[in-house]
Design a protein around this motif. Structure first.
Motif, PDB file in Angstrom:
ATOM      1  N   CYS A 156       0.851  -1.212   0.000  1.00  0.00           N
ATOM      2  CA  CYS A 156       0.000   0.000   0.000  1.00  0.00           C
ATOM      3  C   CYS A 156       0.876   1.247   0.000  1.00  0.00           C
ATOM      4  O   CYS A 156       0.551   2.240  -0.652  1.00  0.00           O
ATOM      5  CB  CYS A 156      -0.912   0.036   1.226  1.00  0.00           C
ATOM      6  SG  CYS A 156      -2.138  -1.253   1.195  1.00  0.00           S
ATOM      7  N   THR A 198       2.611   1.754  -3.590  1.00  0.00           N
ATOM      8  CA  THR A 198       1.634   2.086  -4.637  1.00  0.00           C
ATOM      9  C   THR A 198       0.950   3.418  -4.308  1.00  0.00           C
ATOM     10  O   THR A 198       0.724   4.243  -5.191  1.00  0.00           O
ATOM     11  CB  THR A 198       0.586   0.954  -4.803  1.00  0.00           C
ATOM     12  OG1 THR A 198       0.072   0.621  -3.500  1.00  0.00           O
ATOM     13  CG2 THR A 198       1.199  -0.281  -5.420  1.00  0.00           C
ATOM     14  N   PHE A 217       0.775   6.898  -6.605  1.00  0.00           N
ATOM     15  CA  PHE A 217      -0.424   7.648  -7.028  1.00  0.00           C
ATOM     16  C   PHE A 217      -0.339   9.103  -6.580  1.00  0.00           C
ATOM     17  O   PHE A 217      -0.950   9.978  -7.165  1.00  0.00           O
ATOM     18  CB  PHE A 217      -1.706   7.069  -6.414  1.00  0.00           C
ATOM     19  CG  PHE A 217      -1.924   5.609  -6.677  1.00  0.00           C
ATOM     20  CD1 PHE A 217      -1.496   5.022  -7.872  1.00  0.00           C
ATOM     21  CD2 PHE A 217      -2.563   4.801  -5.738  1.00  0.00           C
ATOM     22  CE1 PHE A 217      -1.701   3.672  -8.106  1.00  0.00           C
ATOM     23  CE2 PHE A 217      -2.762   3.458  -5.973  1.00  0.00           C
ATOM     24  CZ  PHE A 217      -2.327   2.894  -7.158  1.00  0.00           C
ATOM     25  N   TYR A 257       5.911   8.041  -9.353  1.00  0.00           N
ATOM     26  CA  TYR A 257       5.115   7.094 -10.159  1.00  0.00           C
ATOM     27  C   TYR A 257       5.936   5.870 -10.578  1.00  0.00           C
ATOM     28  O   TYR A 257       5.399   4.786 -10.757  1.00  0.00           O
ATOM     29  CB  TYR A 257       4.530   7.811 -11.380  1.00  0.00           C
ATOM     30  CG  TYR A 257       3.503   6.962 -12.081  1.00  0.00           C
ATOM     31  CD1 TYR A 257       2.280   6.654 -11.469  1.00  0.00           C
ATOM     32  CD2 TYR A 257       3.761   6.414 -13.340  1.00  0.00           C
ATOM     33  CE1 TYR A 257       1.344   5.857 -12.098  1.00  0.00           C
ATOM     34  CE2 TYR A 257       2.832   5.604 -13.978  1.00  0.00           C
ATOM     35  CZ  TYR A 257       1.627   5.332 -13.352  1.00  0.00           C
ATOM     36  OH  TYR A 257       0.711   4.519 -13.976  1.00  0.00           O
ATOM     37  N   ALA A 295       5.360   2.434  -9.125  1.00  0.00           N
ATOM     38  CA  ALA A 295       4.310   1.524  -9.622  1.00  0.00           C
ATOM     39  C   ALA A 295       4.906   0.463 -10.553  1.00  0.00           C
ATOM     40  O   ALA A 295       4.406  -0.669 -10.616  1.00  0.00           O
ATOM     41  CB  ALA A 295       3.221   2.316 -10.333  1.00  0.00           C
ATOM     42  N   GLY A 339       1.067   1.056 -13.409  1.00  0.00           N
ATOM     43  CA  GLY A 339      -0.007   1.861 -12.795  1.00  0.00           C
ATOM     44  C   GLY A 339      -1.357   1.159 -12.679  1.00  0.00           C
ATOM     45  O   GLY A 339      -1.908   1.063 -11.583  1.00  0.00           O
ATOM     46  N   PRO A 340      -1.905   0.629 -13.810  1.00  0.00           N
ATOM     47  CA  PRO A 340      -3.240   0.018 -13.716  1.00  0.00           C
ATOM     48  C   PRO A 340      -3.269  -1.182 -12.755  1.00  0.00           C
ATOM     49  O   PRO A 340      -4.225  -1.355 -11.997  1.00  0.00           O
ATOM     50  CB  PRO A 340      -3.523  -0.424 -15.162  1.00  0.00           C
ATOM     51  CG  PRO A 340      -2.643   0.452 -16.003  1.00  0.00           C
ATOM     52  CD  PRO A 340      -1.413   0.727 -15.188  1.00  0.00           C
ATOM     53  N   ARG A 344      -3.228   0.183  -9.301  1.00  0.00           N
ATOM     54  CA  ARG A 344      -4.534   0.792  -8.974  1.00  0.00           C
ATOM     55  C   ARG A 344      -5.558  -0.292  -8.627  1.00  0.00           C
ATOM     56  O   ARG A 344      -6.402  -0.126  -7.759  1.00  0.00           O
ATOM     57  CB  ARG A 344      -5.010   1.652 -10.154  1.00  0.00           C
ATOM     58  CG  ARG A 344      -6.440   2.194 -10.022  1.00  0.00           C
ATOM     59  CD  ARG A 344      -6.602   3.089  -8.798  1.00  0.00           C
ATOM     60  NE  ARG A 344      -7.992   3.499  -8.615  1.00  0.00           N
ATOM     61  CZ  ARG A 344      -8.915   2.767  -8.008  1.00  0.00           C
ATOM     62  NH1 ARG A 344      -8.602   1.571  -7.526  1.00  0.00           N
ATOM     63  NH2 ARG A 344     -10.140   3.223  -7.872  1.00  0.00           N
ATOM     64  N   PHE A 345      -5.462  -1.431  -9.316  1.00  0.00           N
ATOM     65  CA  PHE A 345      -6.403  -2.513  -9.037  1.00  0.00           C
ATOM     66  C   PHE A 345      -6.145  -3.126  -7.655  1.00  0.00           C
ATOM     67  O   PHE A 345      -7.060  -3.340  -6.868  1.00  0.00           O
ATOM     68  CB  PHE A 345      -6.308  -3.601 -10.123  1.00  0.00           C
ATOM     69  CG  PHE A 345      -7.209  -4.772  -9.836  1.00  0.00           C
ATOM     70  CD1 PHE A 345      -8.566  -4.708 -10.137  1.00  0.00           C
ATOM     71  CD2 PHE A 345      -6.713  -5.930  -9.220  1.00  0.00           C
ATOM     72  CE1 PHE A 345      -9.414  -5.769  -9.828  1.00  0.00           C
ATOM     73  CE2 PHE A 345      -7.550  -6.999  -8.915  1.00  0.00           C
ATOM     74  CZ  PHE A 345      -8.907  -6.919  -9.229  1.00  0.00           C
ATOM     75  N   HIS A 381      -4.120  -1.988  -5.034  1.00  0.00           N
ATOM     76  CA  HIS A 381      -3.920  -1.135  -3.847  1.00  0.00           C
ATOM     77  C   HIS A 381      -5.092  -1.251  -2.844  1.00  0.00           C
ATOM     78  O   HIS A 381      -4.851  -1.528  -1.663  1.00  0.00           O
ATOM     79  CB  HIS A 381      -3.681   0.316  -4.289  1.00  0.00           C
ATOM     80  CG  HIS A 381      -3.531   1.296  -3.181  1.00  0.00           C
ATOM     81  ND1 HIS A 381      -2.312   1.581  -2.583  1.00  0.00           N
ATOM     82  CD2 HIS A 381      -4.442   2.065  -2.531  1.00  0.00           C
ATOM     83  CE1 HIS A 381      -2.490   2.479  -1.635  1.00  0.00           C
ATOM     84  NE2 HIS A 381      -3.769   2.800  -1.585  1.00  0.00           N
ATOM     85  N   TRP A 394     -12.471   4.410  -3.665  1.00  0.00           N
ATOM     86  CA  TRP A 394     -12.604   3.190  -4.474  1.00  0.00           C
ATOM     87  C   TRP A 394     -13.860   3.277  -5.353  1.00  0.00           C
ATOM     88  O   TRP A 394     -13.858   2.937  -6.517  1.00  0.00           O
ATOM     89  CB  TRP A 394     -12.709   1.992  -3.521  1.00  0.00           C
ATOM     90  CG  TRP A 394     -12.329   0.663  -4.080  1.00  0.00           C
ATOM     91  CD1 TRP A 394     -12.011   0.351  -5.373  1.00  0.00           C
ATOM     92  CD2 TRP A 394     -12.225  -0.544  -3.334  1.00  0.00           C
ATOM     93  NE1 TRP A 394     -11.712  -0.978  -5.482  1.00  0.00           N
ATOM     94  CE2 TRP A 394     -11.828  -1.560  -4.243  1.00  0.00           C
ATOM     95  CE3 TRP A 394     -12.419  -0.898  -1.996  1.00  0.00           C
ATOM     96  CZ2 TRP A 394     -11.637  -2.889  -3.843  1.00  0.00           C
ATOM     97  CZ3 TRP A 394     -12.220  -2.212  -1.606  1.00  0.00           C
ATOM     98  CH2 TRP A 394     -11.829  -3.191  -2.514  1.00  0.00           C
TER      99      TRP A 394
END
Ligand code: HEM
Length: 225
Positions: A40, A43, A47, A53, A56, A62-63, A66-67, A69, A147
């Motif tokens: 956490c 990541t 963000f 960045y 990540a 990144g994606p 994001r999923f 985290h 979220w």
């Protein structure tokens, strides 16, 4: 010199003797919690600022970050509640802690022999625990807002801003506490790190850093003899 590890009863205070400070279950929970928190952390930092960045990329981009985290956040919350179930009683602030807090000047001046004795955890360790505990509750609540941000109607836009603000403040508070915790556990208090890896400490370490706990353990042991 032979080394005897005291898991529960019986210590004689011999120099080679060691005391069990953290059971295997406690150590596993500690390090599993750390993995969830660390994911956490990196990541979240990715963000937060474009300068970070690149973090990540370490966990798949990144994606992907994001999923995962929020899911790791949920996992860390569960692990923190697990720690609460294990340590809640040991983490309550006592009169010994209040005496220690009143003598904090001696601690700052490295005058440890004038510090009142502490139990299994000292006042600073307890503060760290509660910052992490309440911090994760705030992170979870505000994190749910982030979220499912599309689910918040635009008439309640303030709730989105509130979620971001609370999430960032709670994250910064836990990061500050985490940095102090790692510094204390690795650089400041020698012998602490091996205790969270191997579970045991020397009787001298226990006497120096957690005298009330040492006395409690030895009293229990001599009563059981
Ligand atoms: C690299 C990361 C970490 C390191 C090096 C580390 C190190 C340590 C050490 C050395 C101890 C034993 C201290 C003693 O008994 O004197 C400990 C205990 C503990 N750790 Fe960690 N830890 C880390 C991450 C975390 C995280 C993420 C949490 C999240 C809640 C955490 C929570 C605790 C708690 C509650 C204790 C017991 C009380 C205390 O010593 O503060 N630790 N840790």
């Amino acid at each position: 010199m032979s080394t005897r590890v005291i898991s529960s009863p019986r210590t004689t205070g011999e120099p080679g003797e060691r005391i069990l400070r953290y059971s295997l279950a406690e150590r596993i929970h500690h390090w599993v919690g750390f993995l969830f928190y660390f994911y956490c952390l990196i990541t979240g930092l990715a963000f937060w600022s474009p300068y970070m960045y690149w973090l990540a990329a370490l966990v798949g981009g990144g994606p992907t970050a994001r999923f995962w985290h929020p899911w790791f956040g949920v996992a860390f919350t569960i692990s923190m509640f697990w720690m609460y179930a294990m340590w809640d009683r040991d983490m309550r602030i006592t009169d010994a802690d209040r005496r220690w807090k009143a003598a904090i000047k001696s601690y700052i001046e490295n005058d440890d022999q004038n510090l009142p004795p502490e139990g299994r955890f000292n006042y600073g360790q307890k503060l760290f625990f509660w910052v992490m505990f309440y911090g994760i509750i705030l992170l979870l609540i505000s994190g749910i807002g982030l979220w499912f941000v599309e689910g918040i109607p635009s008439s309640l836009r303030w709730l989105r801003y509130l979620s971001v603000t609370v999430h960032v403040i709670a994250a910064l508070a836990t990061i500050g506490a985490f940095i102090i915790h790692v510094y204390m556990g690795t650089a400041m208090v020698r012998g602490g790190f091996t205790s969270i890896i191997r579970g045991e400490v020397s009787t001298a370490w226990a006497k120096t850093h957690h005298r009330l706990w040492y006395e409690q353990v030895t009293r229990r042991q001599s009563a059981g003899r």
